[in-house]
Design a protein around this motif. Structure first.
Motif, PDB file in Angstrom:
ATOM      1  N   SER A 113       0.952  -1.352   0.045  1.00  0.00           N
ATOM      2  CA  SER A 113       0.256  -0.122   0.051  1.00  0.00           C
ATOM      3  C   SER A 113       0.733   1.359  -0.402  1.00  0.00           C
ATOM      4  CB  SER A 113      -0.804   0.158   1.114  1.00  0.00           C
ATOM      5  OG  SER A 113      -0.380   0.106   2.367  1.00  0.00           O
ATOM      6  N   ARG A 114       1.679   1.024   0.476  1.00  0.00           N
ATOM      7  CA  ARG A 114       3.139   2.104   0.570  1.00  0.00           C
ATOM      8  C   ARG A 114       3.413   2.446  -0.773  1.00  0.00           C
ATOM      9  NH1 ARG A 114       5.666  -0.731   4.042  1.00  0.00           N
ATOM     10  NH2 ARG A 114       7.583  -0.986   2.668  1.00  0.00           N
ATOM     11  N   TYR A 115       4.195   1.864  -1.481  1.00  0.00           N
ATOM     12  CA  TYR A 115       3.626   2.178  -3.286  1.00  0.00           C
ATOM     13  C   TYR A 115       2.980   2.599  -3.781  1.00  0.00           C
ATOM     14  CZ  TYR A 115       8.833  -0.617  -2.795  1.00  0.00           C
ATOM     15  OH  TYR A 115       9.287  -0.715  -2.289  1.00  0.00           O
ATOM     16  N   THR A 116       1.125   1.525  -3.433  1.00  0.00           N
ATOM     17  CA  THR A 116      -0.127   1.940  -4.611  1.00  0.00           C
ATOM     18  C   THR A 116      -0.306   3.937  -4.215  1.00  0.00           C
ATOM     19  OG1 THR A 116      -1.067   1.099  -3.039  1.00  0.00           O
ATOM     20  CG2 THR A 116      -0.601  -0.334  -5.114  1.00  0.00           C
ATOM     21  N   THR A 117      -0.382   3.915  -2.619  1.00  0.00           N
ATOM     22  CA  THR A 117      -0.938   5.571  -2.504  1.00  0.00           C
ATOM     23  C   THR A 117       0.283   6.301  -2.823  1.00  0.00           C
ATOM     24  OG1 THR A 117      -1.313   3.930  -0.233  1.00  0.00           O
ATOM     25  CG2 THR A 117      -0.618   6.784  -0.584  1.00  0.00           C
ATOM     26  N   ALA A 118       2.061   5.702  -2.877  1.00  0.00           N
ATOM     27  CA  ALA A 118       3.106   7.218  -3.575  1.00  0.00           C
ATOM     28  C   ALA A 118       2.482   6.991  -5.331  1.00  0.00           C
ATOM     29  CB  ALA A 118       3.976   6.394  -3.743  1.00  0.00           C
ATOM     30  N   ALA A 119       1.895   5.787  -6.048  1.00  0.00           N
ATOM     31  CA  ALA A 119       1.992   6.213  -7.294  1.00  0.00           C
ATOM     32  C   ALA A 119       0.442   6.825  -7.670  1.00  0.00           C
ATOM     33  CB  ALA A 119       1.364   4.820  -7.921  1.00  0.00           C
ATOM     34  N   PHE A 120      -0.723   6.504  -6.406  1.00  0.00           N
ATOM     35  CA  PHE A 120      -2.066   7.571  -6.567  1.00  0.00           C
ATOM     36  C   PHE A 120      -1.234   9.179  -6.283  1.00  0.00           C
ATOM     37  CE2 PHE A 120      -4.429   4.078  -5.195  1.00  0.00           C
ATOM     38  CZ  PHE A 120      -5.007   3.419  -6.292  1.00  0.00           C
ATOM     39  N   ARG A 121      -0.401   9.159  -5.594  1.00  0.00           N
ATOM     40  CA  ARG A 121       0.015  10.596  -5.224  1.00  0.00           C
ATOM     41  C   ARG A 121       0.848  11.622  -6.333  1.00  0.00           C
ATOM     42  NH1 ARG A 121       1.187  10.534   1.074  1.00  0.00           N
ATOM     43  NH2 ARG A 121      -0.740   9.978   1.313  1.00  0.00           N
ATOM     44  N   MET A 122       1.820  10.675  -7.232  1.00  0.00           N
ATOM     45  CA  MET A 122       2.903  10.768  -8.350  1.00  0.00           C
ATOM     46  C   MET A 122       1.655  11.362  -9.935  1.00  0.00           C
ATOM     47  SD  MET A 122       5.592  11.599  -7.490  1.00  0.00           S
ATOM     48  CE  MET A 122       6.110  12.221  -8.902  1.00  0.00           C
ATOM     49  N   GLY A 123       0.324  10.762  -9.124  1.00  0.00           N
ATOM     50  CA  GLY A 123      -0.563  11.218 -11.102  1.00  0.00           C
ATOM     51  C   GLY A 123      -0.712   9.880 -11.875  1.00  0.00           C
ATOM     52  N   PHE A 124      -0.689   8.570 -10.832  1.00  0.00           N
ATOM     53  CA  PHE A 124      -1.506   7.356 -12.344  1.00  0.00           C
ATOM     54  C   PHE A 124      -2.100   7.319 -11.175  1.00  0.00           C
ATOM     55  CE2 PHE A 124       3.838   7.397 -11.676  1.00  0.00           C
ATOM     56  CZ  PHE A 124       4.118   7.066 -13.373  1.00  0.00           C
ATOM     57  N   ASP A 125      -3.035   7.855 -12.038  1.00  0.00           N
ATOM     58  CA  ASP A 125      -4.738   6.918 -11.145  1.00  0.00           C
ATOM     59  C   ASP A 125      -5.480   5.621 -11.512  1.00  0.00           C
ATOM     60  OD1 ASP A 125      -5.068  10.003 -11.096  1.00  0.00           O
ATOM     61  OD2 ASP A 125      -5.390  10.309 -13.659  1.00  0.00           O
ATOM     62  N   LEU A 126      -4.288   4.945 -12.531  1.00  0.00           N
ATOM     63  CA  LEU A 126      -4.459   3.454 -11.695  1.00  0.00           C
ATOM     64  C   LEU A 126      -3.106   2.592 -11.257  1.00  0.00           C
ATOM     65  CD1 LEU A 126      -6.017   2.542 -15.347  1.00  0.00           C
ATOM     66  CD2 LEU A 126      -7.431   2.612 -13.324  1.00  0.00           C
ATOM     67  N   VAL A 183      -1.727 -11.046   5.662  1.00  0.00           N
ATOM     68  CA  VAL A 183      -0.956  -9.765   5.617  1.00  0.00           C
ATOM     69  C   VAL A 183      -1.496  -8.675   4.313  1.00  0.00           C
ATOM     70  CG1 VAL A 183       1.795  -8.369   5.430  1.00  0.00           C
ATOM     71  CG2 VAL A 183       1.717 -10.683   6.319  1.00  0.00           C
ATOM     72  N   TRP A 184      -1.696  -9.842   3.219  1.00  0.00           N
ATOM     73  CA  TRP A 184      -1.572  -8.976   2.204  1.00  0.00           C
ATOM     74  C   TRP A 184      -3.174  -8.546   2.131  1.00  0.00           C
ATOM     75  CZ3 TRP A 184      -5.951 -10.315  -0.242  1.00  0.00           C
ATOM     76  CH2 TRP A 184      -6.241 -11.392  -1.485  1.00  0.00           C
ATOM     77  N   GLN A 185      -4.032  -9.400   2.804  1.00  0.00           N
ATOM     78  CA  GLN A 185      -5.620  -8.610   2.440  1.00  0.00           C
ATOM     79  C   GLN A 185      -5.636  -7.081   3.312  1.00  0.00           C
ATOM     80  OE1 GLN A 185      -8.226 -11.791   3.648  1.00  0.00           O
ATOM     81  NE2 GLN A 185      -9.500 -11.635   1.715  1.00  0.00           N
ATOM     82  N   PRO A 186      -5.483  -7.193   4.645  1.00  0.00           N
ATOM     83  CA  PRO A 186      -5.714  -5.767   5.109  1.00  0.00           C
ATOM     84  C   PRO A 186      -5.129  -4.699   4.172  1.00  0.00           C
ATOM     85  CG  PRO A 186      -4.253  -7.765   6.703  1.00  0.00           C
ATOM     86  CD  PRO A 186      -4.867  -8.072   5.462  1.00  0.00           C
ATOM     87  N   ASP A 187      -3.687  -5.236   4.480  1.00  0.00           N
ATOM     88  CA  ASP A 187      -2.981  -3.640   3.777  1.00  0.00           C
ATOM     89  C   ASP A 187      -3.484  -3.640   2.478  1.00  0.00           C
ATOM     90  OD1 ASP A 187      -0.409  -2.662   2.997  1.00  0.00           O
ATOM     91  OD2 ASP A 187       0.125  -3.429   1.565  1.00  0.00           O
ATOM     92  N   MET A 188      -4.504  -4.679   1.310  1.00  0.00           N
ATOM     93  CA  MET A 188      -4.951  -4.771   0.124  1.00  0.00           C
ATOM     94  C   MET A 188      -6.411  -3.222   0.515  1.00  0.00           C
ATOM     95  SD  MET A 188      -6.400  -6.967  -2.655  1.00  0.00           S
ATOM     96  CE  MET A 188      -4.923  -7.177  -3.248  1.00  0.00           C
ATOM     97  N   LYS A 189      -6.991  -3.749   1.380  1.00  0.00           N
ATOM     98  CA  LYS A 189      -7.781  -2.609   2.002  1.00  0.00           C
ATOM     99  C   LYS A 189      -7.182  -1.609   2.019  1.00  0.00           C
ATOM    100  CE  LYS A 189     -10.373  -6.281   4.737  1.00  0.00           C
ATOM    101  NZ  LYS A 189     -10.838  -6.248   6.274  1.00  0.00           N
ATOM    102  N   ALA A 190      -6.581  -0.942   3.472  1.00  0.00           N
ATOM    103  CA  ALA A 190      -5.281   0.266   2.997  1.00  0.00           C
ATOM    104  C   ALA A 190      -5.544   1.209   1.850  1.00  0.00           C
ATOM    105  CB  ALA A 190      -4.054   0.816   4.131  1.00  0.00           C
ATOM    106  N   ALA A 191      -4.770  -0.069   0.612  1.00  0.00           N
ATOM    107  CA  ALA A 191      -4.126   0.811  -0.319  1.00  0.00           C
ATOM    108  C   ALA A 191      -5.837   1.092  -1.244  1.00  0.00           C
ATOM    109  CB  ALA A 191      -3.895  -0.973  -1.290  1.00  0.00           C
ATOM    110  N   ILE A 192      -6.789   0.159  -0.886  1.00  0.00           N
ATOM    111  CA  ILE A 192      -7.812   0.673  -2.082  1.00  0.00           C
ATOM    112  C   ILE A 192      -8.807   1.860  -1.237  1.00  0.00           C
ATOM    113  CG2 ILE A 192     -10.692   0.555  -1.758  1.00  0.00           C
ATOM    114  CD1 ILE A 192      -9.045  -2.728  -2.473  1.00  0.00           C
ATOM    115  N   ALA A 193      -7.956   2.018   0.069  1.00  0.00           N
ATOM    116  CA  ALA A 193      -9.106   3.966   0.562  1.00  0.00           C
ATOM    117  C   ALA A 193      -8.228   5.051   0.477  1.00  0.00           C
ATOM    118  CB  ALA A 193      -8.765   3.094   2.650  1.00  0.00           C
TER     119      ALA A 193
END
Length: 374
Positions: free
Chosen positions: A72-85, A152-162
């Motif tokens: 989720s840290r990587y996906t959140t950073a991607a969102f913040r850098m303008g990658f919408d998917l 491990v990945w289920q709660p982290d994926m939830k955080a990534a979605i949020a």
């Protein structure tokens, strides 16, 4: 390139990247609420989403495919850098180890433009791989699709979605796991189980990986369209109306590609295809020896600039099959997108959405550049 730091550090192990990353500009995007707000404001996103991805509204149907966004840290950073998917790296129904380090090397095809051609002799004769990461970048992808345990990945994926912002979508990727002694029915059931685990996170859509060597040495699930058809039927029973896309490797035969479409989309189980993953090649060092250490690692998937031609070819052929059959499905173009011109080429070829892994790793501003070009 010593002054540049990709968000996935190829000089660190996968485990260290998972625990300590992302790096470079992606790390800066995560550094505090103020920086995050600034990054979000500068993302180039439209006030109102104008595009869609598998039915979900998005600002721009461009992002990063399965591979370098480890958590989720990587996906959140991607969102913040303008990658919408932002695609959450492929998960499994059980913990799965990574191939030994190193996993990434720079790859240098012989051709003047640095491209690799599917089926060419060069892929078996050997392609030079080393640590000279020159642009335009091509790299090895030799990880073995590692996964954390679902606990491990289920709660982290939830955080990534949020963490997705307005007009942004988290794209979970998953695959089944074939283990010794497993029957084909058990293998199919494992795909369905993993898909159900993904759905439990609140995922709005998902991508199933059929394009990594999970069927034995250098054998790909996507080369067996009828089995993929059976698997997607089981998966859809587990996830209901949640949209499903499948990730394909390069499929040279038009007949096999059309059979894939008819075995999945034609039965109502699949809503799109993402293609391509990598091109398999024998990688050698400057002396002609195996470049990646360890048994069974004489070959590796190659991604980046080298595979753009093959990716565009697959997208164009899928678009032609879509027109021929009248079947409705989305096409996500992947492979060698390192510039706004590459994005435009995929759209022209028939892609509804486009993603970049290697290009985004070596250019964290790629989404901003593409949005500025439109």
């Amino acid at each position: 390139m010593s002054d540049f730091e990709p968000f996935y550090d190829v000089n660190r192990t996968y485990e260290d990247n998972y625990a300590q990353g992302p790096f470079g500009a992606f790390a800066q995007a995560l550094a505090g609420d103020e920086a995050a707000s600034a990054a979000s404001a500068d993302s180039g996103s439209a006030a109102t989403p104008t595009e869609t991805f598998l039915g979900q509204p998005v600002n721009l149907a461009f992002g990063i495919p399965a591979g370098p966004l480890l958590n989720s840290r990587y996906t959140t950073a991607a969102f913040r850098m303008g990658f919408d998917l932002a695609t959450y790296k492929t998960v499994r129904s059980r913990a799965w180890g990574c191939n030994p380090f190193p996993n990434v090397l720079a790859v240098h095809p012989r051709s003047a433009d640095g491209s690799l051609t599917p089926g060419s002799a060069e892929l078996d004769e050997g392609v030079l791989a080393d640590t000279n990461y020159d642009l335009p970048i091509s790299i090895s992808n030799s990880f073995g699709v590692p996964s954390q345990d679902p606990d491990v990945w289920q709660p982290d994926m939830k955080a990534a979605i949020a963490a997705a912002g307005p007009g942004q979508v988290l794209v979970p990727s998953f695959q089944g796991s074939r283990v010794e002694g497993m029957s084909e029915d058990d293998y199919i059931a494992d795909h369905a189980t993993t898909a159900r685990l993904v759905k439990e996170t609140g995922a709005k859509l998902m991508v199933m990986n059929t394009s990594c060597p999970n069927e034995g040495h250098n054998r790909l699930l996507c080369h067996n369209p009828l089995l993929v058809g059976r698997i997607t039927e089981a998966v859809k029973q587990a996830i209901g109306d949640t949209p499903l896309m499948i990730k394909l490797a390069y499929i040279p035969s038009d007949d096999d590609l059309e059979l894939m479409v008819r075995s999945t989309v034609g039965r109502g189980t699949v809503q799109g295809f993402s293609t391509i993953n990598t091109i398999s090649a024998r990688l050698v060092d400057k002396d002609g020896n195996q470049a990646l250490p360890g048994a069974g690692r004489d070959r590796s998937g190659v991604c980046g600039n080298a595979i753009r031609g093959a990716g565009l070819d697959m997208v164009a052929r899928l678009a032609a099959i879509r027109e021929k059959t009248g079947l409705d499905f989305a096409i996500n173009g992947v492979g060698g997108v390192v510039s706004p011109a590459d994005y435009a080429a995929y759209k022209k070829a028939g892609a509804d959405s486009v993603m970049s892994a290697t290009g985004a790793m070596w250019d964290a501003e790629l989404a901003h550049k593409i949005k500025a070009s439109l």
